[in-house]
Design a protein around this motif. Structure first.
Motif, PDB file in Angstrom:
ATOM      1  N   TRP A   5       4.356  10.133   0.162  1.00 52.03           N
ATOM      2  CA  TRP A   5       3.276   9.108   0.605  1.00 52.03           C
ATOM      3  C   TRP A   5       2.157   9.064  -0.294  1.00 52.03           C
ATOM      4  O   TRP A   5       1.648  10.101  -0.692  1.00 52.03           O
ATOM      5  CB  TRP A   5       2.902   9.460   1.948  1.00 52.03           C
ATOM      6  N   CYS A   6       1.613   7.773  -0.179  1.00 46.90           N
ATOM      7  CA  CYS A   6       0.269   7.795  -0.982  1.00 46.90           C
ATOM      8  C   CYS A   6      -0.564   6.909   0.138  1.00 46.90           C
ATOM      9  O   CYS A   6      -1.723   6.670  -0.322  1.00 46.90           O
ATOM     10  CB  CYS A   6       0.474   7.093  -2.056  1.00 46.90           C
ATOM     11  N   ILE A   7      -0.220   6.809   1.222  1.00 45.23           N
ATOM     12  CA  ILE A   7      -1.215   6.296   2.185  1.00 45.23           C
ATOM     13  C   ILE A   7      -1.251   7.335   3.345  1.00 45.23           C
ATOM     14  O   ILE A   7      -0.156   8.111   3.654  1.00 45.23           O
ATOM     15  CB  ILE A   7      -0.938   5.049   2.926  1.00 45.23           C
ATOM     16  N   ALA A  60      -6.273   4.031  -5.340  1.00 45.05           N
ATOM     17  CA  ALA A  60      -6.834   4.821  -4.280  1.00 45.05           C
ATOM     18  C   ALA A  60      -8.098   4.313  -3.875  1.00 45.05           C
ATOM     19  O   ALA A  60      -9.094   3.873  -4.713  1.00 45.05           O
ATOM     20  CB  ALA A  60      -7.125   6.284  -4.617  1.00 45.05           C
ATOM     21  N   TYR A  76      -5.630   3.917   7.824  1.00 46.16           N
ATOM     22  CA  TYR A  76      -4.794   4.346   6.779  1.00 46.16           C
ATOM     23  C   TYR A  76      -5.652   4.136   5.704  1.00 46.16           C
ATOM     24  O   TYR A  76      -6.235   3.075   5.421  1.00 46.16           O
ATOM     25  CB  TYR A  76      -3.435   3.438   6.510  1.00 46.16           C
ATOM     26  N   ARG A  77      -5.678   5.284   4.727  1.00 46.07           N
ATOM     27  CA  ARG A  77      -6.492   5.170   3.428  1.00 46.07           C
ATOM     28  C   ARG A  77      -5.182   5.529   2.308  1.00 46.07           C
ATOM     29  O   ARG A  77      -4.433   6.129   2.359  1.00 46.07           O
ATOM     30  CB  ARG A  77      -7.676   5.917   3.405  1.00 46.07           C
ATOM     31  N   ILE A  78      -5.693   4.903   1.190  1.00 45.42           N
ATOM     32  CA  ILE A  78      -4.751   5.159  -0.069  1.00 45.42           C
ATOM     33  C   ILE A  78      -5.330   6.384  -0.579  1.00 45.42           C
ATOM     34  O   ILE A  78      -6.604   6.508  -1.040  1.00 45.42           O
ATOM     35  CB  ILE A  78      -4.706   3.991  -1.031  1.00 45.42           C
ATOM     36  N   HIS A 133      -3.575   8.920  -3.599  1.00 44.52           N
ATOM     37  CA  HIS A 133      -2.441   9.348  -4.509  1.00 44.52           C
ATOM     38  C   HIS A 133      -2.442  10.853  -4.591  1.00 44.52           C
ATOM     39  O   HIS A 133      -2.823  11.227  -5.813  1.00 44.52           O
ATOM     40  CB  HIS A 133      -2.447   8.655  -5.996  1.00 44.52           C
ATOM     41  N   MET A 157       0.709  -1.227   0.017  1.00 48.00           N
ATOM     42  CA  MET A 157      -0.077  -0.041   0.118  1.00 48.00           C
ATOM     43  C   MET A 157       0.815   1.165   0.039  1.00 48.00           C
ATOM     44  O   MET A 157       0.550   2.283  -0.683  1.00 48.00           O
ATOM     45  CB  MET A 157      -0.935   0.049   1.233  1.00 48.00           C
ATOM     46  N   ARG A 158       1.819   1.153   0.728  1.00 49.38           N
ATOM     47  CA  ARG A 158       2.747   2.295   0.910  1.00 49.38           C
ATOM     48  C   ARG A 158       3.513   2.468  -0.356  1.00 49.38           C
ATOM     49  O   ARG A 158       3.578   3.726  -0.763  1.00 49.38           O
ATOM     50  CB  ARG A 158       3.714   2.277   2.109  1.00 49.38           C
ATOM     51  N   GLY A 164       2.694   1.939  -3.113  1.00 44.06           N
ATOM     52  CA  GLY A 164       1.935   2.717  -4.263  1.00 44.06           C
ATOM     53  C   GLY A 164       1.117   1.558  -5.445  1.00 44.06           C
ATOM     54  O   GLY A 164       1.063   2.104  -6.421  1.00 44.06           O
TER      55      GLY A 164
END
Ligand code: ATP
Ligand code: MG
Length: 565
Positions: free
Chosen positions: A208-210, A170, A194-196, A198, A163-164, A166
């Motif tokens: 970061w994308c989370i 989303a 945590y949510r995704i 981008h 998840m981290r 990428g």
């Protein structure tokens, strides 16, 4: 509540802090924080929180951090960060070197999440938002465990790392705490950590994308900064068990969360989302429109930081949501402005007065008192001449019974000047009064008649040839209803906007001493209210905001209450 009583009482939060100091609960430390999300400008509600957090720190010899809770990259901007810092400083508070950003802790937060996964207390969930809601249950029905809840630690670690990295879209996965889907408290039903997204973050860029949720991030921020008393508003009371759960499961430093009632004011809205709508839809001139309850709006309107701090002291702190009368805020403002504002004369709607027996070319410099509340403010000279302006509403051709101001044949006093008597009225073709002719009594210079005769009123005025042109902006409540959210089902709060909340008078005249007035300077225009020079003001045209009128509705309410007691 009688707001006057609360000034002498110690509120429940200060009582807790005092007790903790006495018992040495936090090794004698007191550390609070003001944690705005930089997604809008601060409003008077935030001022309550700022005064509380910085105030407690100061009173208990502690510290208060300014921390930007910048965990949502989508709505946050540098513009808001700058404005928030400016507003906190303007209110009179200083965070010294203790300026923090939640985003600076993203790496630590990530590691803490990994720790919970390893302990079997967090898992990656693949439900979409729709399904997630279904599984969550309702207030009356328990939720259900989702099919991903029992993933192995290894699988969770792998997915979370990806998840981290990428790897996922989303919204396709979240990290959740593994608590209790049957809990009576919905916040405890495996909340999202945590949510995704981008999205580019204003500080961390595309690193970061989370992104952490509020509940996950906030306690960690408090813990990392070794906050002692984490003060927040009542709607987070139901989140406290989660705040405690996260910190206990991690086994890290654990501040105490304390909730208090947020400030609500009548005739205005206080939600950033709604204030933003007013700005975006062009219904106000900007965040700093003088009708807005924002700190920058109040500042532009002419509020002083002292009056806002004093207001926050008067309303006190408690655990019950209520709505404060905006008249109390204005009362605190008048109280301060009355002590500090120089008096001047200005005419909002000018009516020409010619004093027929006053020598053509003569100009006298009359002495005027700058502030009757403050002898040290001294006096100034105001020019008096044959042609003056008075206020249109200070004259009536056919005065009703209780109208004591100028009328044909009647004598009144001009402030700091002479007695004048109206002898003639000039009208235009439409019958509108456009000029008055008067005579003056030279023996009444300074405002008293040697023969002891009295007049029933004193008018403000300016000398026509000396006066400066000015624009005055007069304000009324932004909304017509006490509760702007009181609307029919198919309407929203904007339908309660007051169409007459701004009145612009563009041909006012003010005394020449105001020629040097700088933006932000505050004055009392005698008999008219408190005014403040607007930043739109220029050398060509002075622009004033009426901060508040002189009539104190709060004092009247209090007096009436005392009489019925
Ligand atoms: P809004 O609901 O208007 O978006 P918010 O609470 O989300 O406001 P934040 O930036 O998170 O805004 O608020 C920063 C701090 O100010 C928080 O601690 C919050 O509790 C406090 N605060 C916000 N509004 C009020 C209010 N009306 N009265 C007292 N404190 C407030
Ligand atoms: Mg918030």
């Amino acid at each position: 509540m009688n707001a006057d009583d609360s000034t002498t009482r110690v509120d429940f939060i200060r009582a807790i802090v005092a007790e903790d100091t006495k018992t040495n609960k936090w090794d004698g430390r007191v550390v609070t924080r003001f944690p705005p999300e930089p997604n809008g400008y601060l409003h008077i509600g935030h001022a309550k929180s700022i005064c509380l957090n910085f105030g407690i720190a100061a009173e208990f010899n502690g510290l208060c951090n300014l921390r930007f809770d910048d965990t949502n990259p989508i709505k946050e901007e540098q513009e808001y960060i700058n404005s928030i810092m400016e507003d906190v400083r303007w209110l009179g508070f200083d965070w010294a070197e203790r300026l923090y950003f939640g985003s600076d802790y993203f790496e630590q937060m990530y590691e803490c999440a990994v720790q919970l996964i390893k302990a079997g207390k967090a898992y990656v969930c693949d439900l979409g938002p729709e399904q997630m809601r279904e599984y969550r249950g309702t207030l009356t029905e328990p939720g259900k465990n989702c099919p991903y809840r029992d993933r192995s630690v290894e699988e969770n670690l792998d997915l979370f790392e990806r998840m981290r990295e990428g790897e996922f879209e989303a919204g396709s996965r979240v990290l959740r705490a593994k608590i209790d889907m049957a809990s009576a408290n919905l916040n405890m039903r495996d909340p999202v950590m945590y949510r995704i997204l981008h999205a580019e973050h204003h500080r961390t860029g595309d690193k970061w994308c989370i992104y952490p949720t509020y509940d996950w991030a906030h306690g960690l921020e408090d813990s990392i900064e070794k906050i002692t008393h984490s003060i927040c508003t009542l709607e987070f009371e139901n989140h406290r068990p989660l705040y405690d759960w996260f910190l206990d499961e991690l086994g890290i430093y654990h501040p105490q969360q304390i909730e208090f009632a947020r400030l609500n004011l009548n005739y205005t809205v206080m939600s950033k989302r709604k204030l933003q709508q007013l700005v975006q839809d062009g219904l106000v001139s900007g965040w700093d429109d003088p009708r807005m309850p924002t700190i920058c709006g109040l500042r532009r309107r002419g509020y002083t930081p002292e009056s806002i701090r004093n207001f926050c002291k008067r309303i006190g702190v408690n655990k019950f949501n209520s709505t404060v009368d905006i008249a109390l805020l204005e009362h605190c403002l008048r109280e301060d402005l009355n002590k500090t504002s120089p008096r001047v004369m200005g005419v909002l709607r000018p009516l020409k007065v010619v004093i027929d027996n006053y020598p053509q070319e003569q100009v006298e410099e009359l002495e005027a008192v700058n502030n009757p509340e403050d002898a040290s403010a001294g006096t100034r000279k105001v020019p008096f001449s044959r042609e003056l302006y008075i206020e249109q509403e200070d004259f009536m051709e056919e005065p009703p019974k209780k109208f004591y101001r100028l009328a044909p044949g009647r004598e009144v006093r001009l402030r700091y000047g002479y007695f004048i008597t109206c002898t003639d009225v000039v009208k235009d073709a439409g019958g509108e009064v456009i000029e008055l002719h008067c005579t003056y009594d030279p023996a009444t210079r300074g405002g008293d008649a040697p023969d002891g005769r009295k007049v029933k009123s004193t008018l403000h005025w300016v000398s026509a040839s000396h006066a400066l042109e000015a624009e005055a902006r007069l304000y009324d409540h932004l909304f017509i209803k006490e509760d702007p959210d009181d609307v029919a089902e198919d309407e929203d709060f904007k339908s309660n906007l007051n169409p007459n909340s701004l009145e612009i008078l563009s041909s006012c005249r003010v005394e020449p001493s105001l020629g040097q007035a700088k933006a932000g300077s505050r004055y009392q225009f005698e008999r008219l209210g408190y005014f403040c020079v607007d930043p739109d003001s220029s050398e060509d045209k002075l622009v004033f905001n009426r901060t508040v009128s002189l009539r104190d509705t709060w004092a009247k309410i209090q007096k009436a209450q005392n009489q019925t007691r």
